[in-house]
Design a protein around this motif. Structure first.
Motif, PDB file in Angstrom:
ATOM      1  N   SER A   5       7.613   7.459  -9.600  1.00  0.00           N
ATOM      2  CA  SER A   5       6.619   7.181  -8.561  1.00  0.00           C
ATOM      3  C   SER A   5       7.187   7.442  -7.177  1.00  0.00           C
ATOM      4  N   LEU A   6       8.465   7.149  -6.993  1.00  0.00           N
ATOM      5  CA  LEU A   6       9.120   7.380  -5.710  1.00  0.00           C
ATOM      6  C   LEU A   6       9.107   8.868  -5.363  1.00  0.00           C
ATOM      7  N   LEU A  28     -10.757   2.238  -2.108  1.00  0.00           N
ATOM      8  CA  LEU A  28      -9.424   2.300  -1.528  1.00  0.00           C
ATOM      9  C   LEU A  28      -8.833   3.690  -1.730  1.00  0.00           C
ATOM     10  N   TYR A  29      -8.245   4.241  -0.667  1.00  0.00           N
ATOM     11  CA  TYR A  29      -7.616   5.561  -0.715  1.00  0.00           C
ATOM     12  C   TYR A  29      -6.121   5.411  -0.453  1.00  0.00           C
ATOM     13  N   TYR A  30      -5.326   5.823  -1.446  1.00  0.00           N
ATOM     14  CA  TYR A  30      -3.876   5.669  -1.313  1.00  0.00           C
ATOM     15  C   TYR A  30      -3.204   6.455  -2.433  1.00  0.00           C
ATOM     16  N   PHE A  31      -1.875   6.442  -2.454  1.00  0.00           N
ATOM     17  CA  PHE A  31      -1.183   7.022  -3.604  1.00  0.00           C
ATOM     18  C   PHE A  31      -1.094   5.956  -4.700  1.00  0.00           C
ATOM     19  N   ASN A  32      -0.730   6.374  -5.900  1.00  0.00           N
ATOM     20  CA  ASN A  32      -0.734   5.456  -7.045  1.00  0.00           C
ATOM     21  C   ASN A  32       0.528   4.590  -7.049  1.00  0.00           C
ATOM     22  N   GLY A  33       0.567   3.648  -6.138  1.00  0.00           N
ATOM     23  CA  GLY A  33       1.710   2.743  -6.036  1.00  0.00           C
ATOM     24  C   GLY A  33       1.372   1.592  -5.117  1.00  0.00           C
TER      25      GLY A  33
END
Length: 269
Positions: free
Chosen positions: A243-244, A38-43
């Motif tokens: 995180s935001l 999975l490729y995404y930001f840490n959230g």
């Protein structure tokens, strides 16, 4: 208002049969492929429902979580993102993009998408409604500070007046453990995810929905799902301020991304 604390759920013979059949099918699929990546930001974001579906299917997965704009641009430059957007999932030799396409593929692959076209249609209707509520909760952190309370009130009103009554009625009308075909499906997994998100907004949000309370307790005890709910799993926490800010910088929207009027769902940049 008193918060409902579920008792230990009654495990019916139907539920046990569904769980055994599901695990047999799962082992067949797991023996045929490696781990999805999975490729995404840490959230959470739009990837969280994908994490939920894979975890419920008992599928181990890897994640490449980027935290800078440079890491995201490197992925774009690699040419694997069809629309230069994430989430993206590497699975079965493909780079899958577009959240709903990814979810449908995973649901079908792991036998969580019904046994016929009619069941698939019901699953689609249920999950599309849940997506609407999911999106409202997911976008809540982007509300203007002065509109936070109004946005939260709107979300809770929609949850308790429009969406949750649909699922309470479905469980009451057919008297079964699951929403479709009396077996675990994508719709059940999505419903549990959204229930828990809504309870993060207001712990007593299910107080008027006894069958949904029972559903939450019952589905939470399915072994693969219970494992995902434990500390240390790949389930992500709610979006906090740090995180935001990381997410805004990663997606190049740090210059004033906010949501005005949750009721109209208008995004201004």
């Amino acid at each position: 208002m008193k918060t409902f604390t579920p008792s230990t759920p009654k495990v019916t013979s139907t539920l046990l049969c569904s769980m055994f059949t599901f695990e047999d099918t799962l082992q067949e699929h797991l023996s045929m492929a490696g781990k999805p990546k999975l490729y995404y930001f840490n959230g959470r974001g739009r990837m969280e429902s994908i994490r939920w579906l894979l975890a419920a299917a008992g599928v181990e997965f890897e994640e490449e979580l980027f935290e800078t704009r440079e890491e995201f641009e490197k992925l774009i430059q690699g040419g694997s993102l069809m629309y230069e957007q994430v989430p993206m999932v590497e699975i079965d030799g493909m780079n899958l993009v577009e959240t709903r396409a990814i979810l449908r593929y995973i649901a079908a692959k792991y036998d969580l998408y019904g046994r016929n076209l009619k069941e698939q249609a019901w699953i689609d209707m249920y999950v599309e409604g849940l997506k609407d509520l999911n999106d409202m909760i997911m976008l809540f952190p982007f509300s203007l500070p002065e509109e936070k309370k109004m946005s939260l009130d709107y979300i809770l009103e929609r949850a308790t007046k429009r969406f949750f009554p649909v699922y309470e009625k479905a469980l009451r009308d057919h008297g079964q453990d699951f929403l479709v075909g009396n077996r675990l499906s994508w719709a059940d997994i999505q419903l549990l995810e959204v229930i828990l998100m809504a309870e993060e907004c207001k712990p007593s949000v299910l107080s008027g929905f006894p069958l949904l309370q029972e559903f939450k307790a019952r589905v939470s005890h399915i072994p693969t799902i219970n494992k995902f709910l434990q500390p240390g799993s790949q389930r992500k926490p709610p979006l906090d301020e740090e995180s935001l800010e990381t997410m805004k910088k990663t997606f190049n929207c740090e210059n004033g991304m906010y949501l005005k009027n949750m009721g109209a769902v208008i995004a201004d940049y």
